[in-house]
Design a protein around this motif. Structure first.
Motif: not given
Ligand SMILES: [Zn+2]
Length: 365
Positions: A99, A331, A64-65, A286, A327
């Protein structure tokens, strides 16, 4: 299977054009032409995750990041980002980041959070404008079906849970073929009148090239008349955060303890409880302080997000409850989401979930 095939599939769900302008989603290392041996899904692509991918013989990390976020000016291994990138490149590991484009679709990060709490009537909290276009084309009536089929096949005409949406109206077109033309109907040098259908369809901008090409290929005319226009409509499926309702109202403390169980939390930072039942819940995975006022005006009883700063908690104004669950915690199910969608699409392929706990935040209590 090539890595590019997996990337195309992910892009069909959350196109990179939907990412925020500060973001860096996409293929960060590796080559789409590589054959993929296996996929490992993770929230973060850290050095440990690259190590894990190597040991499990997966050469694609879907995270994701984005590990490369603010740009790299040197790559000499002085920090965790550079170390990770070096490790990935040296070992031919591709890293794909999905993301804010995954944040900005209803089936993405926040939508998955909402499902974990069994919310109903899930909608995008801040739906975006300017994410749709419209195509108009003019087709002889007896060829309309073939053109419609072609543009639907290229992805035009999706609205919510409906596909093949179009509007069709009969009219009359005129044209006069000039010397050198090879008209489908009519004669050179004479004005021709033809019963035509005007077909209208909506589509997302990233499909424009494909849809226009499909229209031209299926259209009988030598010169195809068509218009593509930008729409300023709100797109209910694209945007950040979600809002939904609990099947039954709950007491605030009961609701927070449910959130604590489902998200396996050690702590929830929240504003004052108001002694009111909770039914409407807004969520944003997030950092979500930018959606506080949207959540409030949408009538949420509670807004669940992360990365709230001290002063931002005051924005609850005793009008609703803001709950910061962390965070990573907010997520964490994104890994499952990526794993599930890839597993469903490629059932005979090695799609794994990372077993590395990448949360950099610890709690001492
Ligand atoms: Zn995030």
């Amino acid at each position: 299977m090539k890595i590019s095939e997996i990337v195309s599939f992910l892009e069909s769900l959350a196109h990179p054009s939907l990412q925020e302008n500060y973001d860096n989603s996409g293929l960060l290392t590796g080559d789409g032409e590589w054959n993929c041996n296996g996929i490992i899904c993770s929230l973060d692509a850290t050095e440990n995750v690259v190590e894990e991918a190597l040991s499990k013989k997966c050469n694609l990390i879907v995270a994701h990041h984005p590990i490369i976020f603010g740009g790299l000016k040197k790559i000499n291994g002085k920090n965790y980002v550079e170390k990770t990138v070096i490790r990935a490149i040296k070992n031919d590991i591709a890293i794909y980041a999905i993301h804010t484009n995954l944040d900005n679709v209803i089936t993405g990060v926040s939508g998955r959070m909402a499902k974990m709490l069994d919310l109903e009537n899930i909608q995008v909290l801040a739906p975006r404008q300017n994410t749709l276009k419209k195509l108009f084309t003019f087709v002889p009536a007896d060829k309309a079906e073939q053109v419609r089929n072609a543009i639907f096949g290229a992805g035009a005409g999706h609205i919510g849970n409906y596909s093949e949406c179009s509007f069709n109206v009969e009219g009359e077109g005129t044209f006069k073929a000039q010397e050198g033309a090879n008209p489908f109907v009519g004669e050179i040098g004479k004005r021709h009148r033809e019963k035509e259908l005007k077909i209208e369809v909506v589509f997302p901008p990233h499909l424009e090239h494909k849809i226009v090409a499909a229209m031209k290929a299926s259209h009988p005319y030598e010169e195809v008349a068509y218009d593509v226009v930008d729409l300023s409509n709100v797109n209910p499926e694209v945007g950040s955060g979600v809002i939904g309702t609990l099947p039954r109202p709950m007491e605030e403390t009961g609701f927070l303890s449910r959130v604590k169980d489902v998200f396996q939390l050690q702590i929830i930072r929240h504003t004052s409880l108001l002694g009111r039942p909770v039914q409407k819940v807004a969520m944003c995975g997030g950092a979500g302080s930018f959606l506080v006022s949207k959540a409030l005006s949408a009538g949420a009883d509670v807004y669940i997000t992360a990365d709230m700063k001290y002063h931002e908690f005051f924005d609850a104004n005793d009008q609703f409850v803001i709950a910061d669950i962390g965070h990573f915690e907010s997520e964490q199910f994104t890994t499952d989401l990526l794993h599930d969608i890839l597993r469903e699409k490629f059932p005979n392929f090695a799609v794994l979930k990372s077993g590395i706990h990448t949360n950099p935040v610890n709690y001492y209590y």
